[in-house]
Design an enzyme around this catalytic site. Structure first.
Site, PDB file in Angstrom:
ATOM      1  N   LYS A 290       0.612  -1.319   0.480  1.00  0.00           N
ATOM      2  CA  LYS A 290       0.162   0.342   0.399  1.00  0.00           C
ATOM      3  C   LYS A 290       1.012   1.201  -0.007  1.00  0.00           C
ATOM      4  CE  LYS A 290      -3.245   2.703   3.286  1.00  0.00           C
ATOM      5  NZ  LYS A 290      -3.800   2.726   3.863  1.00  0.00           N
ATOM      6  N   ASP A 295      -2.217  10.766   3.346  1.00  0.00           N
ATOM      7  CA  ASP A 295      -3.387   9.782   3.502  1.00  0.00           C
ATOM      8  C   ASP A 295      -4.460  11.136   4.942  1.00  0.00           C
ATOM      9  OD1 ASP A 295      -6.198   9.079   4.115  1.00  0.00           O
ATOM     10  OD2 ASP A 295      -5.707   7.253   5.512  1.00  0.00           O
ATOM     11  N   LYS A 302      -9.394  13.140   8.205  1.00  0.00           N
ATOM     12  CA  LYS A 302      -9.032  12.615   9.678  1.00  0.00           C
ATOM     13  C   LYS A 302      -8.671  14.142  10.018  1.00  0.00           C
ATOM     14  CE  LYS A 302      -6.009   8.483   7.981  1.00  0.00           C
ATOM     15  NZ  LYS A 302      -6.909   7.890   9.202  1.00  0.00           N
ATOM     16  N   ASP A 313       1.747   6.384   5.154  1.00  0.00           N
ATOM     17  CA  ASP A 313       0.675   5.859   5.278  1.00  0.00           C
ATOM     18  C   ASP A 313       1.332   4.855   3.832  1.00  0.00           C
ATOM     19  OD1 ASP A 313      -1.313   4.323   5.437  1.00  0.00           O
ATOM     20  OD2 ASP A 313      -2.595   5.682   4.331  1.00  0.00           O
ATOM     21  N   ASP A 372     -12.047   7.264   3.668  1.00  0.00           N
ATOM     22  CA  ASP A 372     -10.928   7.531   4.649  1.00  0.00           C
ATOM     23  C   ASP A 372     -11.074   5.134   4.577  1.00  0.00           C
ATOM     24  OD1 ASP A 372      -8.709   7.772   6.152  1.00  0.00           O
ATOM     25  OD2 ASP A 372      -9.231   7.729   7.712  1.00  0.00           O
ATOM     26  N   GLU A 374      -9.238   3.483   2.521  1.00  0.00           N
ATOM     27  CA  GLU A 374      -8.789   3.742   0.826  1.00  0.00           C
ATOM     28  C   GLU A 374      -7.900   2.624   0.947  1.00  0.00           C
ATOM     29  OE1 GLU A 374      -7.033   5.414   2.835  1.00  0.00           O
ATOM     30  OE2 GLU A 374      -5.571   5.167   3.134  1.00  0.00           O
ATOM     31  N   ARG A 376      -7.498  -0.621   1.145  1.00  0.00           N
ATOM     32  CA  ARG A 376      -8.084  -1.816   0.843  1.00  0.00           C
ATOM     33  C   ARG A 376      -8.527  -1.181  -1.036  1.00  0.00           C
ATOM     34  NH1 ARG A 376     -12.093  -1.704   5.205  1.00  0.00           N
ATOM     35  NH2 ARG A 376     -11.129  -0.529   6.197  1.00  0.00           N
TER      36      ARG A 376
HETATM   37  N1  BES Z   1      -4.032   4.777   6.816  1.00  0.00           N
HETATM   38  C1  BES Z   1      -5.409   4.320   7.725  1.00  0.00           C
HETATM   39  C2  BES Z   1      -4.736   3.325   9.073  1.00  0.00           C
HETATM   40  C3  BES Z   1      -3.770   3.519   9.530  1.00  0.00           C
HETATM   41  C4  BES Z   1      -4.430   4.279  11.350  1.00  0.00           C
HETATM   42  C5  BES Z   1      -2.515   3.805   9.404  1.00  0.00           C
HETATM   43  C6  BES Z   1      -2.681   4.954  11.886  1.00  0.00           C
HETATM   44  C7  BES Z   1      -1.656   3.711  10.396  1.00  0.00           C
HETATM   45  C8  BES Z   1      -1.776   4.498  11.637  1.00  0.00           C
HETATM   46  C9  BES Z   1      -6.321   3.883   6.829  1.00  0.00           C
HETATM   47  O1  BES Z   1      -6.720   3.904   5.337  1.00  0.00           O
HETATM   48  C10 BES Z   1      -7.116   4.067   7.584  1.00  0.00           C
HETATM   49  O2  BES Z   1      -7.721   5.815   7.937  1.00  0.00           O
HETATM   50  N2  BES Z   1      -8.327   3.176   8.601  1.00  0.00           N
HETATM   51  C11 BES Z   1      -9.425   4.054   8.924  1.00  0.00           C
HETATM   52  C12 BES Z   1     -10.091   2.618   8.487  1.00  0.00           C
HETATM   53  C13 BES Z   1     -12.011   2.930   8.905  1.00  0.00           C
HETATM   54  C14 BES Z   1     -11.885   4.560   8.259  1.00  0.00           C
HETATM   55  C15 BES Z   1     -12.722   1.895   8.501  1.00  0.00           C
HETATM   56  C16 BES Z   1      -9.444   3.173  10.357  1.00  0.00           C
HETATM   57  O3  BES Z   1      -8.693   2.801  10.349  1.00  0.00           O
HETATM   58  O4  BES Z   1      -9.599   3.951  11.081  1.00  0.00           O
HETATM   59 ZN    ZN Z   2      -4.614   5.017   4.814  1.00  0.00          ZN
HETATM   60 MN    MN Z   3      -7.652   6.061   4.960  1.00  0.00          MN
END
Ligand code: BES
Ligand code: ZN
Ligand code: MN
Length: 524
Positions: A290, A295, A302, A313, A372, A374, A376
């Site tokens: 990824k 992000d 966020k 990310d 967010d 994204e 996947r």
């Molecule tokens: N890049 C983030 C996940 C992340 C969080 C990486 C903390 C490193 C540290 C990912 O894209 C994300 O935002 N995931 C969301 C998913 C949710 C919206 C279903 C999350 O984990 O809150």
């Molecule tokens: Zn992300």
């Molecule tokens: Mn995200």
């Protein structure tokens, strides 16, 4: 105006620092020399001496003790020898030896010396010296007796990797850096350690490449500059590199990945890097990363605190890049392809929206419930592409979910798989190199949580089991091939330093992937 023109005009607007970043070669930081002189005679700034908890095994200390007028005996009698794993003692003003400074490094009891405790002790030792520039450091290669199940060759490789890791921090833009490269590292041994030195340097430099890419800000590191950096590295290390621009990604029907990039002024890229070290008929492993270079969360924006570290990310992509460079430099007899899915997740009038329906490369339709989620969406198309290219076994790495960090903490990656034997191999490779990871289930019952109302699947599964539903989403795109997903949201990037590692990017995963390539010569 065609989209093609728009993107290429943007490419021209990259400022010069970006071009510098993109064209950089992998700088060889470390000058490593072999020295066969007795340790007591070695001349340099610091002599690093590993010490076992069991005094009877420390035969390598005898000459040093004698020449220094019984210094080590006096320390032992006072109970001051740092024998516990990872403990350090800096002794200055030493007389009688070639070096006037000793760094005694505790390795603990040989029976329990693990790869991880050895790496940590050595990295802590180097970190404790590299606050000063231009040091000549000698490291005494200890006798096998104090290394337990490790060999002196493994010790040397670990030391050279540790010296590389411990001499670069995240402060790449500080006028006064906190960490400095060594003038030279001297490996003091009467045996030939050349192959171990080489291996240690390759691994350390690969991890530092990954760390550098993750530590540099998104203002420099974007899909276009990362792709350019990949093509420069490919030339340097004899990899085949193919870069997919937006028209090509459209032609390949990668609309899930492209949707994420829509809000950004910088176009998406996918990079495919091929290493062929074995005959074409032997099995073909795909490493998928990824690479969300920033992000913001997109329209599901966020908050500041959560966004602050989101330059990290793209750690999955940086990790597969570091790994394939190391695999190529080690000339491993395997066939590996790395795929980097590179996008920036941004907010603008062209951003993808909540409620949008995306059609991925394999025709699966996806409802966007949260922009967010994204990562996947990017991996979906890249995984499909890897499968279509004939990948027989797949590992993907992604900073995918905060939920995985909630489940396992900041130090441990989550392992998700559709294939026990392949995940067993990945987990055992990780164990061999001392990287902590732990499996979570991918049972069918979780599929219900991502079932779509308007399309086939939704891109979030709600509050519960968030790391697992993300993995179940990915599983829809691997075509039943043996696949392991590593959620590295915790261990890829650390908010604070530990004695044995810098804060910021860690390079987590590079060693596991290299070890996996070495062990996956055993076919499934
Ligand atoms: N890049 C983030 C996940 C992340 C969080 C990486 C903390 C490193 C540290 C990912 O894209 C994300 O935002 N995931 C969301 C998913 C949710 C919206 C279903 C999350 O984990 O809150
Ligand atoms: Zn992300
Ligand atoms: Mn995200």
């Amino acid at each position: 105006m065609s989209r093609q023109l728009f993107w290429s005009s943007r490419d021209d607007q990259m400022d010069s620092s970006c071009l510098f970043f993109a064209n950089r070669k992998l700088k060889l930081l470390m000058n490593v020399k072999a020295s066969s002189a007795p340790a007591a005679n070695w001349m340099g700034h610091w002599l690093m001496v590993p010490i076992s908890e069991n005094p009877l095994l420390n035969s390598h200390l005898e000459a040093l003790d004698q020449e220094s007028g019984g210094l080590l005996t006096r320390l032992r009698e006072a109970g001051d020898l740092p024998t516990k794993a990872g403990s350090l003692l800096h002794v200055k003003g030493v007389t009688g030896l070639g070096a006037s400074r000793l760094l005694l490094v505790g390795l603990g009891a040989p029976e329990v010396l693990s790869t991880q405790s050895l790496d940590r002790a050595l990295t802590a030792a180097f970190r404790s010296l590299t606050d000063k520039p231009n040091l000549d450091v000698g490291v005494v290669v200890p006798p096998a007796a104090i290394l337990g199940s490790k060999t002196p060759l493994e010790f040397v490789s670990a030391a050279v990797t540790a010296a590389n890791l411990g001499s670069v921090g995240q402060d790449l833009y500080r006028t006064e850096r906190a960490r400095h490269p060594l003038a030279a590292l001297h490996v003091i041994s009467s045996e030939n350690m050349a192959s171990a030195i080489e291996r240690g340097a390759i691994l350390g430099e690969a991890m530092n490449l990954t760390r550098e890419l993750v530590n540099r800000p998104a203002q420099e590191v974007n899909p276009v500059t990362v792709a350019d950096r990949c093509s420069a590295l490919a030339v340097e290390y004899g990899l085949t590199c193919e870069i997919f621009d937006v028209p090509r990604l459209e032609a390949e029907r990668m609309h899930s990945m492209l949707a994420v990039a829509k809000g950004s002024a910088v176009p998406a890229r996918m990079v495919k890097l091929d290493y062929r070290g074995a005959k074409e008929s032997s099995s073909h492993v795909a490493l998928v990363g990824k690479g969300v270079t920033f992000d913001s969360g997109g329209l599901s924006l966020k908050p500041t605190d959560g966004m602050l570290t989101m330059k990290c990310d793209m750690a999955g992509a940086a990790t597969v890049l570091g790994a394939i460079v190391a695999i190529a430099r080690l000339k491993l007899p395997v066939n590996v392809t790395a795929y980097l899915g590179l996008v920036e997740n941004m907010v603008s009038g062209t951003s993808y929206k909540l409620g949008d329906i995306l059609t991925a490369r394999n025709g699966v339709t996806i409802e966007v419930l949260n922009t967010d989620a994204e990562g996947r969406l990017v991996l979906a198309d890249v995984l499909c592409y890897a499968v279509d290219q004939g990948a027989e076994k797949i590992v993907d790495l992604a900073t995918l979910t905060g939920a995985c960090v909630v489940a396992l903490g900041e130090e441990v990656a989550g392992v998700f798989s559709n294939h026990d034997e392949w995940s067993g191999q990945v987990i055992s490779a990780a164990k061999t190199v001392g990287e902590d990871m732990w499996p979570l289930p991918t049972w069918d019952l979780y599929d219900d949580l991502i079932k779509g109302d308007v399309g086939d699947i939704k891109n979030t599964g709600g509050r519960w089991g968030g790391a697992i539903t993300a993995a179940k989403f990915l599983q829809r795109f691997v075509g039943g091939k043996p696949w392991v997903h590593l959620d590295i949201a915790g261990p890829a990037f650390q908010s604070s330093a530990k004695a044995w590692r810098e804060a910021g990017a860690t390079g987590y995963g590079v060693r596991t992937l290299v070890q996996l390539a070495e062990s996956s010569v055993i076919d499934l």
